[in-house]
Design an enzyme around this catalytic site. Structure first.
Site, PDB file in Angstrom:
ATOM      1  N   HIS A 111      -9.648  -3.466  -4.858  1.00 56.34           N
ATOM      2  CA  HIS A 111      -8.454  -3.240  -5.678  1.00 56.34           C
ATOM      3  C   HIS A 111      -8.903  -3.085  -7.130  1.00 56.34           C
ATOM      4  O   HIS A 111      -9.326  -4.053  -7.760  1.00 56.34           O
ATOM      5  CB  HIS A 111      -7.482  -4.419  -5.545  1.00 56.34           C
ATOM      6  CG  HIS A 111      -6.941  -4.576  -4.154  1.00 56.34           C
ATOM      7  ND1 HIS A 111      -5.851  -3.874  -3.699  1.00 56.34           N
ATOM      8  CD2 HIS A 111      -7.366  -5.331  -3.117  1.00 56.34           C
ATOM      9  CE1 HIS A 111      -5.608  -4.195  -2.431  1.00 56.34           C
ATOM     10  NE2 HIS A 111      -6.514  -5.078  -2.052  1.00 56.34           N
ATOM     11  N   ASN A 127      -2.560   0.280  -3.746  1.00 56.63           N
ATOM     12  CA  ASN A 127      -1.403  -0.513  -4.213  1.00 56.63           C
ATOM     13  C   ASN A 127      -1.455  -0.734  -5.725  1.00 56.63           C
ATOM     14  O   ASN A 127      -1.366  -1.848  -6.232  1.00 56.63           O
ATOM     15  CB  ASN A 127      -1.294  -1.847  -3.453  1.00 56.63           C
ATOM     16  CG  ASN A 127      -2.482  -2.768  -3.655  1.00 56.63           C
ATOM     17  OD1 ASN A 127      -3.577  -2.323  -3.993  1.00 56.63           O
ATOM     18  ND2 ASN A 127      -2.282  -4.052  -3.441  1.00 56.63           N
ATOM     19  N   ASP A 147      -2.039  -1.127   2.360  1.00 54.75           N
ATOM     20  CA  ASP A 147      -2.596  -2.481   2.186  1.00 54.75           C
ATOM     21  C   ASP A 147      -1.825  -3.309   1.164  1.00 54.75           C
ATOM     22  O   ASP A 147      -1.389  -2.811   0.128  1.00 54.75           O
ATOM     23  CB  ASP A 147      -4.063  -2.417   1.755  1.00 54.75           C
ATOM     24  CG  ASP A 147      -4.637  -3.807   1.589  1.00 54.75           C
ATOM     25  OD1 ASP A 147      -4.593  -4.574   2.556  1.00 54.75           O
ATOM     26  OD2 ASP A 147      -5.096  -4.140   0.479  1.00 54.75           O
ATOM     27  N   HIS A 182      -3.161  -3.121   7.290  1.00 58.69           N
ATOM     28  CA  HIS A 182      -3.072  -4.531   6.911  1.00 58.69           C
ATOM     29  C   HIS A 182      -2.143  -5.155   7.946  1.00 58.69           C
ATOM     30  O   HIS A 182      -0.929  -4.930   7.910  1.00 58.69           O
ATOM     31  CB  HIS A 182      -2.485  -4.639   5.493  1.00 58.69           C
ATOM     32  CG  HIS A 182      -2.149  -6.024   5.051  1.00 58.69           C
ATOM     33  ND1 HIS A 182      -2.618  -6.559   3.863  1.00 58.69           N
ATOM     34  CD2 HIS A 182      -1.380  -6.986   5.592  1.00 58.69           C
ATOM     35  CE1 HIS A 182      -2.148  -7.786   3.720  1.00 58.69           C
ATOM     36  NE2 HIS A 182      -1.382  -8.076   4.762  1.00 58.69           N
ATOM     37  N   HIS A 231      -9.398  -6.565   6.891  1.00 57.47           N
ATOM     38  CA  HIS A 231      -9.533  -8.027   6.744  1.00 57.47           C
ATOM     39  C   HIS A 231      -8.974  -8.857   7.899  1.00 57.47           C
ATOM     40  O   HIS A 231      -8.068  -9.665   7.710  1.00 57.47           O
ATOM     41  CB  HIS A 231      -8.947  -8.500   5.411  1.00 57.47           C
ATOM     42  CG  HIS A 231      -7.600  -7.961   5.000  1.00 57.47           C
ATOM     43  ND1 HIS A 231      -6.540  -7.855   5.870  1.00 57.47           N
ATOM     44  CD2 HIS A 231      -7.145  -7.511   3.805  1.00 57.47           C
ATOM     45  CE1 HIS A 231      -5.497  -7.355   5.233  1.00 57.47           C
ATOM     46  NE2 HIS A 231      -5.834  -7.134   3.981  1.00 57.47           N
ATOM     47  N   ASP A 255     -12.224  -7.016  -0.100  1.00 61.27           N
ATOM     48  CA  ASP A 255     -10.826  -7.249  -0.520  1.00 61.27           C
ATOM     49  C   ASP A 255     -10.805  -7.825  -1.942  1.00 61.27           C
ATOM     50  O   ASP A 255     -10.028  -8.741  -2.249  1.00 61.27           O
ATOM     51  CB  ASP A 255     -10.074  -8.152   0.454  1.00 61.27           C
ATOM     52  CG  ASP A 255      -8.557  -8.091   0.235  1.00 61.27           C
ATOM     53  OD1 ASP A 255      -8.105  -7.310  -0.630  1.00 61.27           O
ATOM     54  OD2 ASP A 255      -7.830  -8.836   0.920  1.00 61.27           O
ATOM     55  N   HIS A 308      -6.666 -10.815 -10.200  1.00 62.62           N
ATOM     56  CA  HIS A 308      -5.363 -11.144 -10.781  1.00 62.62           C
ATOM     57  C   HIS A 308      -5.631 -11.863 -12.095  1.00 62.62           C
ATOM     58  O   HIS A 308      -6.363 -12.869 -12.118  1.00 62.62           O
ATOM     59  CB  HIS A 308      -4.549 -12.049  -9.850  1.00 62.62           C
ATOM     60  CG  HIS A 308      -4.080 -11.361  -8.601  1.00 62.62           C
ATOM     61  ND1 HIS A 308      -3.067 -10.424  -8.610  1.00 62.62           N
ATOM     62  CD2 HIS A 308      -4.482 -11.465  -7.321  1.00 62.62           C
ATOM     63  CE1 HIS A 308      -2.865  -9.983  -7.372  1.00 62.62           C
ATOM     64  NE2 HIS A 308      -3.716 -10.588  -6.569  1.00 62.62           N
ATOM     65  N   GLY A 348      -4.939 -13.206  -3.441  1.00 61.74           N
ATOM     66  CA  GLY A 348      -6.084 -12.342  -3.755  1.00 61.74           C
ATOM     67  C   GLY A 348      -7.187 -13.092  -4.466  1.00 61.74           C
ATOM     68  O   GLY A 348      -6.938 -14.055  -5.191  1.00 61.74           O
TER      69      GLY A 348
HETATM   70  O1  DOR Z   1      -4.890 -11.187  -0.841  1.00 60.69           O
HETATM   71  C1  DOR Z   1      -4.608 -10.013  -0.945  1.00 60.69           C
HETATM   72  N1  DOR Z   1      -4.461  -9.421  -2.153  1.00 60.69           N
HETATM   73  N2  DOR Z   1      -4.399  -9.280   0.159  1.00 60.69           N
HETATM   74  C2  DOR Z   1      -3.918  -8.026   0.108  1.00 60.69           C
HETATM   75  O2  DOR Z   1      -3.759  -7.430   1.155  1.00 60.69           O
HETATM   76  C3  DOR Z   1      -3.571  -7.413  -1.179  1.00 60.69           C
HETATM   77  C4  DOR Z   1      -4.354  -8.015  -2.263  1.00 60.69           C
HETATM   78  C5  DOR Z   1      -3.874  -7.635  -3.653  1.00 60.69           C
HETATM   79  O3  DOR Z   1      -3.620  -6.465  -3.898  1.00 60.69           O
HETATM   80  O4  DOR Z   1      -3.815  -8.508  -4.515  1.00 60.69           O
END
Ligand code: DOR
Length: 445
Positions: free
Chosen positions: A76, A108, A165, A192, A245, A318, A322, A337
């Protein structure tokens, strides 16, 4: 000094002549002691005792493994829309420090990558990145699970993997149609697996720990029913499906059976699902919140068995950055995440009882093939390391130990669950298209 730069006259070009000296080359063709000469971004020779051309940069690979650059199927990058958490620039720098020379960027973002314009934008932003960025497209418009994204148009831009996802495609009818389109286009759907009606508002694995902590749980069956459903749909349509995952023993067993039947089913697991259990959640620290959630030891063991016996095709990070202002919330409100790019190789070497060549298969050439980035698909990722191949390489010291320092990570975010953890296996150098983007574990740009 481990690395000797010899650059008489002139400034370094982006693809200097390199000699990677004194290592053991490991790729899908086997293992041999050899130096690697790189000229103009391409492997020129792989043999022992290569003489150093004048002006070449020498990268010391003593006691190291020289491998194809790692390929992450699940990154991501957060750009566009969440640049406070990560950018293509910071995320690919983290990737190179983790030994990666290619990542698949998840769609995403904000806006999501569900249109030609959005895909082209990320492709253009990625041109100057220090690793190859392969864009994954959304399966449905807005990732809302209501109508299909323009998959053919996105495929014509080079998109080979489609996923919503962050969420699974809830409608079986829509998923069936998406699989039919994907088959016609020769692309892969990556699911997912999470049934929303079973997952509800769960924030961790439903089990003994969620009961004790009073946190709403996500049952293992929320993942498993979608794996089972999609295997049935893959059988009915003859389309390829890749499971993102996977985290439970039953999911792994379903994939094992589907493969035995000869279905075109592949699967990845994330390092946190073989290195952490749901007990980590006991302190209510949201750094351990992830989707799918951390599972009990029996599932962790099943994931490891799946990696060892070939049921699982790839380790994918993955990597889900954040920023602190969003992650440092009460457990149930924090987004799921974890960071992954800089710790995946070390975790795989430390936690899995597998030969290094197997670890590299799971991190490099198998994911390269799944993403369509390997030579068989016209790409230059995943090896083999032979004359004429694009020089996408990493040099790994498999015996080096290091401690994860969250503040030293290249990501814009800090949400690693491994801070302070001691790992074995370190990336020494990374070479992307002939450019040494990491030298002695330091990013060069
Ligand atoms: O833990 C996760 N975070 N799983 C996901 O499928 C998406 C991801 C995110 O985009 O933060």
């Amino acid at each position: 000094m481990r690395t000797v730069a010899e650059r008489p006259g002139g400034s370094p070009t982006s693809a200097p002549t390199l000699v990677i000296r004194g290592g053991t080359v490991v790729d899908q063709t086997g293992e041999r002691r050899a130096d690697v000469l790189v000229v103009g971004g391409v492997v020129a020779s792989v043999e022992q005792g290569i003489e150093c051309p004048r002006g070449a940069l020498v990268l010391d690979a003593g006691s190291c493994t020289v491998a194809p650059g790692l390929v992450d199927l699940h990154t991501h990058l957060r750009e566009p829309g969440r640049e406070e958490s990560e950018t293509i620039d910071s995320g690919t720098r983290a990737a190179t420090l983790g030994g990666y020379t290619a990542v698949v960027a998840m769609p995403n973002t904000d806006p999501p990558l569900d249109s030609a314009e959005a895909v082209r934008n990320v492709q253009e932003l990625s041109l100057s990145a220090t690793a190859e960025v392969a864009v994954a497209g959304a399966i449905t418009v807005g990732r809302l699970g209501e109508r299909l994204a323009p998959m053919a148009e996105l495929a014509s831009l080079g998109v080979r993997l489609f996923t919503d996802d962050g969420a699974g495609v809830q409608s079986a009818a829509l998923m069936r149609r998406a699989l039919e389109y994907a088959k016609g286009l020769g692309v892969t759907l990556a699911q997912h697996c999470e049934d929303g009606s079973l997952a509800c508002d769960g924030a961790m694995h439903e089990g003994a720990w969620s009961s004790r902590l009073g946190i709403p749980g996500v049952p293992a069956v929320a993942e498993e029913v979608m794996v089972a459903r999609d295997i049935i749909l893959a059988r009915a349509t003859g389309a390829r499906i890749h499971f993102l995952h996977l985290s439970t023993a039953v999911s792994i067993e379903l994939v094992r059976q589907a493969k035995a039947e000869g279905l075109a089913v592949t699967a990845e697991v994330a390092p946190h699902h073989f290195s952490l259990t749901d007990a980590a959640t006991s302190g209510f620290d949201p750094v351990f919140k992830v989707s799918p959630p951390l599972r009990p030891p029996s599932d962790v063991e099943a994931v490891k068995v799946g990696l060892a016996d070939g049921t699982v095709d790839a380790i994918a990070t993955d990597h889900a950055p954040h920023a602190p202002e969003s992650k440092d919330l009460p457990f149930d409100q924090a987004p799921p995440g974890m960071l992954g790019l800089q710790t995946s190789l070390g975790l795989a070497i430390t936690e899995l009882d597998l030969p290094l060549a197997r670890v590299l298969a799971l991190l490099a050439w198998q994911p390269a093939a799944l993403a369509g980035l390997d030579p068989a698909h016209g790409g230059g990722q995943g090896g083999p390391i032979v004359p004429g191949a694009p020089a996408n390489l990493c040099v790994i010291d498999p015996a080096a130990t290091w401690t994860v320092d969250a503040s030293a990570l290249a990501s814009r975010s800090r949400n690693t669950p491994y801070a302070g953890r001691r790992l074995t296996g370190q990336v020494r150098h990374t070479v992307f298209r002939g450019e040494p983007v990491v030298i002695d574990a330091e990013a060069q740009r």
